[in-house]
Design a protein around this motif. Structure first.
Motif, PDB file in Angstrom:
ATOM      1  N   MET A   9       0.843  -1.183   0.000  1.00  0.00           N
ATOM      2  CA  MET A   9       0.000   0.000   0.000  1.00  0.00           C
ATOM      3  C   MET A   9       0.881   1.237   0.000  1.00  0.00           C
ATOM      4  O   MET A   9       1.649   1.458   0.947  1.00  0.00           O
ATOM      5  CB  MET A   9      -0.912   0.008   1.230  1.00  0.00           C
ATOM      6  CG  MET A   9      -1.902  -1.133   1.269  1.00  0.00           C
ATOM      7  SD  MET A   9      -3.055  -0.986   2.649  1.00  0.00           S
ATOM      8  CE  MET A   9      -4.367  -2.082   2.104  1.00  0.00           C
ATOM      9  N   PRO A  10       0.813   2.042  -1.064  1.00  0.00           N
ATOM     10  CA  PRO A  10       1.612   3.273  -1.096  1.00  0.00           C
ATOM     11  C   PRO A  10       1.244   4.194   0.053  1.00  0.00           C
ATOM     12  O   PRO A  10       0.060   4.414   0.337  1.00  0.00           O
ATOM     13  CB  PRO A  10       1.241   3.892  -2.450  1.00  0.00           C
ATOM     14  CG  PRO A  10       0.715   2.761  -3.265  1.00  0.00           C
ATOM     15  CD  PRO A  10       0.032   1.851  -2.292  1.00  0.00           C
ATOM     16  N   GLN A  11       2.237   4.732   0.738  1.00  0.00           N
ATOM     17  CA  GLN A  11       1.950   5.597   1.878  1.00  0.00           C
ATOM     18  C   GLN A  11       1.276   6.896   1.456  1.00  0.00           C
ATOM     19  O   GLN A  11       0.575   7.524   2.257  1.00  0.00           O
ATOM     20  CB  GLN A  11       3.242   5.880   2.657  1.00  0.00           C
ATOM     21  CG  GLN A  11       3.743   4.672   3.434  1.00  0.00           C
ATOM     22  CD  GLN A  11       4.863   5.005   4.409  1.00  0.00           C
ATOM     23  OE1 GLN A  11       5.355   6.117   4.465  1.00  0.00           O
ATOM     24  NE2 GLN A  11       5.278   4.012   5.189  1.00  0.00           N
TER      25      GLN A  11
ATOM     26  N   ALA B 214      13.328   1.606  -5.002  1.00  0.00           N
ATOM     27  CA  ALA B 214      13.625   2.474  -6.145  1.00  0.00           C
ATOM     28  C   ALA B 214      14.622   3.534  -5.681  1.00  0.00           C
ATOM     29  O   ALA B 214      14.909   3.669  -4.486  1.00  0.00           O
ATOM     30  CB  ALA B 214      12.356   3.113  -6.690  1.00  0.00           C
ATOM     31  N   SER B 215      15.134   4.309  -6.625  1.00  0.00           N
ATOM     32  CA  SER B 215      16.107   5.343  -6.292  1.00  0.00           C
ATOM     33  C   SER B 215      15.444   6.502  -5.557  1.00  0.00           C
ATOM     34  O   SER B 215      14.354   6.957  -5.926  1.00  0.00           O
ATOM     35  CB  SER B 215      16.766   5.865  -7.567  1.00  0.00           C
ATOM     36  OG  SER B 215      17.574   6.993  -7.279  1.00  0.00           O
TER      37      SER B 215
ATOM     38  N   LYS C 186      11.096   8.082  -4.822  1.00  0.00           N
ATOM     39  CA  LYS C 186      10.741   8.301  -3.421  1.00  0.00           C
ATOM     40  C   LYS C 186       9.314   7.856  -3.133  1.00  0.00           C
ATOM     41  O   LYS C 186       9.024   7.272  -2.079  1.00  0.00           O
ATOM     42  CB  LYS C 186      10.927   9.774  -3.058  1.00  0.00           C
ATOM     43  CG  LYS C 186      12.378  10.209  -2.928  1.00  0.00           C
ATOM     44  CD  LYS C 186      12.466  11.664  -2.481  1.00  0.00           C
ATOM     45  CE  LYS C 186      13.917  12.091  -2.274  1.00  0.00           C
ATOM     46  NZ  LYS C 186      14.027  13.476  -1.786  1.00  0.00           N
ATOM     47  N   ALA C 187       8.410   8.132  -4.076  1.00  0.00           N
ATOM     48  CA  ALA C 187       7.014   7.740  -3.889  1.00  0.00           C
ATOM     49  C   ALA C 187       6.878   6.219  -3.780  1.00  0.00           C
ATOM     50  O   ALA C 187       6.071   5.712  -3.000  1.00  0.00           O
ATOM     51  CB  ALA C 187       6.163   8.271  -5.044  1.00  0.00           C
ATOM     52  N   GLN C 188       7.684   5.474  -4.559  1.00  0.00           N
ATOM     53  CA  GLN C 188       7.648   4.007  -4.477  1.00  0.00           C
ATOM     54  C   GLN C 188       8.205   3.508  -3.143  1.00  0.00           C
ATOM     55  O   GLN C 188       7.759   2.474  -2.620  1.00  0.00           O
ATOM     56  CB  GLN C 188       8.449   3.408  -5.627  1.00  0.00           C
ATOM     57  CG  GLN C 188       7.857   3.647  -7.000  1.00  0.00           C
ATOM     58  CD  GLN C 188       8.701   3.032  -8.091  1.00  0.00           C
ATOM     59  OE1 GLN C 188       8.999   1.825  -8.074  1.00  0.00           O
ATOM     60  NE2 GLN C 188       9.127   3.838  -9.048  1.00  0.00           N
ATOM     61  N   ASN C 189       9.161   4.221  -2.605  1.00  0.00           N
ATOM     62  CA  ASN C 189       9.779   3.795  -1.348  1.00  0.00           C
ATOM     63  C   ASN C 189       8.892   4.054  -0.139  1.00  0.00           C
ATOM     64  O   ASN C 189       9.021   3.380   0.884  1.00  0.00           O
ATOM     65  CB  ASN C 189      11.130   4.490  -1.172  1.00  0.00           C
ATOM     66  CG  ASN C 189      12.147   4.032  -2.198  1.00  0.00           C
ATOM     67  OD1 ASN C 189      12.081   2.915  -2.692  1.00  0.00           O
ATOM     68  ND2 ASN C 189      13.081   4.908  -2.538  1.00  0.00           N
TER      69      ASN C 189
END
Length: 217
Positions: free
Chosen positions: A106-108, A194-195, A202-205
């Motif tokens: 779930m993306p934060q 991701a980088s 950042k959004a993926q992390n």
């Protein structure tokens, strides 16, 4: 030395079956993928059965066969559980079936406002759906892992990841999942997928992972 040799033979036999079974290499791509997951469960179960047999001085081949059967059942249940979750959850939520576990990501950005650990009302229905699913499949433990990007200090990110993991776990428990099934873990910024050099990365992390780990009934 004899026991070790037999263990390797049994493990190899189980693994070879999974790789060469004709049903695995024919049919549509979707059928192959579904069959692969069940077979992965069988392989994993076979390896576990072999190890148990070796440790308890029982028949290694029998242990591998029994373990493979249990693993195949687990893999089949995971396939069903995955399919049901996909029907219930929002499209922004991803589900990975590794054959021995399900990972619901779930993306934060969907779950939380910036720098907040309060679960968004828009995701409450999805977390309630996950809770219902977990109740339907009770033979599993659940890890809730919080992750952040590297914006801010490492200490702050660690604390935020823990708070967010706890918030998601609270929602699952409110939905009826037993406290003893859930473990919360904050990973902070330590496990990026991701980088962190781009906003997209950042959004993926920034994410919370709900990891469903089957246990034998």
């Amino acid at each position: 030395m004899k026991r070790f040799t037999l263990s390797i033979f049994a493990i190899s036999a189980v693994a070879l079956t999974a790789c060469t079974d004709p049903a695995y290499v024919t049919g549509s791509a979707e059928d192959r993928d579904e069959y692969r997951k069940t077979k992965q469960g069988g392989v994993i179960g076979g390896l576990v059965g072999t190890a148990v047999a070796a440790a308890t001085d029982t028949n290694l081949v029998a242990g591998a066969v029994i373990g493979a059967g249990v693993g195949a059942l687990i893999g089949n249940d995971l396939d069903k559980q995955e399919a049901e979750l996909r029907k219930e959850l929002d499209g922004g939520i991803s589900i990975e079936n590794t054959g021995d576990r399900l990972i619901v990501v779930m993306p934060q950005d969907l779950l939380f406002a910036s720098d907040s650990a309060v679960v968004s009302a828009s995701l409450s229905d999805d977390l309630a759906a996950v809770a219902r699913n977990l109740q339907k499949y009770p033979s599993s433990t659940v890890q809730v892992l919080g992750h952040t990007d590297n914006t801010g200090s490492a200490a702050h990110n660690q604390q935020l990841s823990e708070q967010r993991a706890n918030s998601v776990a609270d929602k699952l428990m409110e939905g009826g999942v037993a406290f003893e099934r859930i473990q919360t873990i904050g990973r902070g910024e330590d496990q990026p997928v991701a980088s962190n050099l781009s906003e997209e990365g950042k959004a993926q992390n920034r994410r919370v992972e709900i990891v469903i780990l089957p246990t034998e009934a």
